[in-house]
Design a protein around this motif. Structure first.
Motif, PDB file in Angstrom:
ATOM      1  N   GLN A   1     -22.535  26.655  -5.414  1.00 31.74           N
ATOM      2  CA  GLN A   1     -21.543  27.579  -4.865  1.00 31.74           C
ATOM      3  C   GLN A   1     -20.169  26.918  -4.701  1.00 31.74           C
ATOM      4  O   GLN A   1     -19.132  27.543  -4.967  1.00 31.74           O
ATOM      5  CB  GLN A   1     -22.032  28.118  -3.524  1.00 31.74           C
ATOM      6  N   THR A   2     -20.137  25.663  -4.331  1.00 27.67           N
ATOM      7  CA  THR A   2     -18.868  24.961  -4.165  1.00 27.67           C
ATOM      8  C   THR A   2     -18.141  24.818  -5.498  1.00 27.67           C
ATOM      9  O   THR A   2     -16.930  25.060  -5.587  1.00 27.67           O
ATOM     10  CB  THR A   2     -19.108  23.572  -3.531  1.00 27.67           C
ATOM     11  N   ALA A   3     -18.874  24.442  -6.528  1.00 26.02           N
ATOM     12  CA  ALA A   3     -18.264  24.306  -7.860  1.00 26.02           C
ATOM     13  C   ALA A   3     -17.778  25.662  -8.367  1.00 26.02           C
ATOM     14  O   ALA A   3     -16.693  25.759  -8.951  1.00 26.02           O
ATOM     15  CB  ALA A   3     -19.266  23.696  -8.836  1.00 26.02           C
ATOM     16  N   SER A   4     -18.558  26.702  -8.128  1.00 19.87           N
ATOM     17  CA  SER A   4     -18.151  28.051  -8.546  1.00 19.87           C
ATOM     18  C   SER A   4     -16.882  28.487  -7.829  1.00 19.87           C
ATOM     19  O   SER A   4     -15.977  29.066  -8.442  1.00 19.87           O
ATOM     20  CB  SER A   4     -19.278  29.048  -8.279  1.00 19.87           C
ATOM     21  N   ALA A   5     -16.788  28.192  -6.541  1.00 15.92           N
ATOM     22  CA  ALA A   5     -15.584  28.539  -5.771  1.00 15.92           C
ATOM     23  C   ALA A   5     -14.373  27.764  -6.287  1.00 15.92           C
ATOM     24  O   ALA A   5     -13.255  28.297  -6.339  1.00 15.92           O
ATOM     25  CB  ALA A   5     -15.809  28.259  -4.289  1.00 15.92           C
ATOM     26  N   ALA A   6     -14.568  26.520  -6.704  1.00 20.46           N
ATOM     27  CA  ALA A   6     -13.460  25.721  -7.245  1.00 20.46           C
ATOM     28  C   ALA A   6     -12.937  26.324  -8.548  1.00 20.46           C
ATOM     29  O   ALA A   6     -11.731  26.290  -8.815  1.00 20.46           O
ATOM     30  CB  ALA A   6     -13.911  24.279  -7.457  1.00 20.46           C
ATOM     31  N   ILE A   7     -13.834  26.899  -9.353  1.00 15.96           N
ATOM     32  CA  ILE A   7     -13.406  27.551 -10.594  1.00 15.96           C
ATOM     33  C   ILE A   7     -12.546  28.770 -10.272  1.00 15.96           C
ATOM     34  O   ILE A   7     -11.506  28.999 -10.892  1.00 15.96           O
ATOM     35  CB  ILE A   7     -14.624  27.936 -11.455  1.00 15.96           C
ATOM     36  N   VAL A   8     -12.971  29.534  -9.280  1.00 12.80           N
ATOM     37  CA  VAL A   8     -12.184  30.698  -8.853  1.00 12.80           C
ATOM     38  C   VAL A   8     -10.817  30.243  -8.363  1.00 12.80           C
ATOM     39  O   VAL A   8      -9.790  30.830  -8.721  1.00 12.80           O
ATOM     40  CB  VAL A   8     -12.931  31.498  -7.762  1.00 12.80           C
ATOM     41  N   ASP A   9     -10.787  29.183  -7.565  1.00 11.60           N
ATOM     42  CA  ASP A   9      -9.507  28.652  -7.076  1.00 11.60           C
ATOM     43  C   ASP A   9      -8.606  28.226  -8.236  1.00 11.60           C
ATOM     44  O   ASP A   9      -7.399  28.478  -8.219  1.00 11.60           O
ATOM     45  CB  ASP A   9      -9.734  27.467  -6.138  1.00 11.60           C
ATOM     46  N   ALA A  10      -9.185  27.587  -9.251  1.00 12.73           N
ATOM     47  CA  ALA A  10      -8.388  27.165 -10.413  1.00 12.73           C
ATOM     48  C   ALA A  10      -7.827  28.382 -11.140  1.00 12.73           C
ATOM     49  O   ALA A  10      -6.649  28.390 -11.542  1.00 12.73           O
ATOM     50  CB  ALA A  10      -9.237  26.317 -11.358  1.00 12.73           C
ATOM     51  N   ALA A  11      -8.636  29.418 -11.290  1.00  7.91           N
ATOM     52  CA  ALA A  11      -8.169  30.633 -11.967  1.00  7.91           C
ATOM     53  C   ALA A  11      -7.067  31.301 -11.153  1.00  7.91           C
ATOM     54  O   ALA A  11      -6.031  31.703 -11.703  1.00  7.91           O
ATOM     55  CB  ALA A  11      -9.325  31.589 -12.197  1.00  7.91           C
TER      56      ALA A  11
END
Length: 83
Positions: A63-73
């Motif tokens: 979940q943390t890695a997925s949230a980081a991808i959203v933040d990057a987008a």
């Protein structure tokens, strides 16, 4: 079916899509593009087309890695990319 990524196809995908869709600033569709760290070598080619590349870890392993991808987008907008 192999679990190994098809690097031959992946090695041309970013270039082909950038050439086909183009940068929105020049009448195309794309403003920015998230690139996985292992594909960082494509960043200069994308930038040359007017598409803003952002290199970030893109493996959704938790979940943390997925949230980081959203933040990057979402961060693309903060880097001069229009919504």
């Amino acid at each position: 079916m192999s679990s190994r990524p098809d690097r031959d196809r992946g090695d041309t995908a970013a270039d082909a899509v950038a050439a086909h869709d183009g940068a929105r600033a020049e009448g195309g569709l794309l403003d920015g593009w998230l690139l996985a760290e292992e594909d960082a070598g494509f960043a200069p080619a994308l930038a040359a087309t007017g598409i803003h590349p952002v290199v970030a870890p893109l493996w959704m392993r938790d979940q943390t890695a997925s949230a980081a991808i959203v933040d990057a987008a979402l961060g693309l907008h903060g880097n001069g990319v229009e919504p």
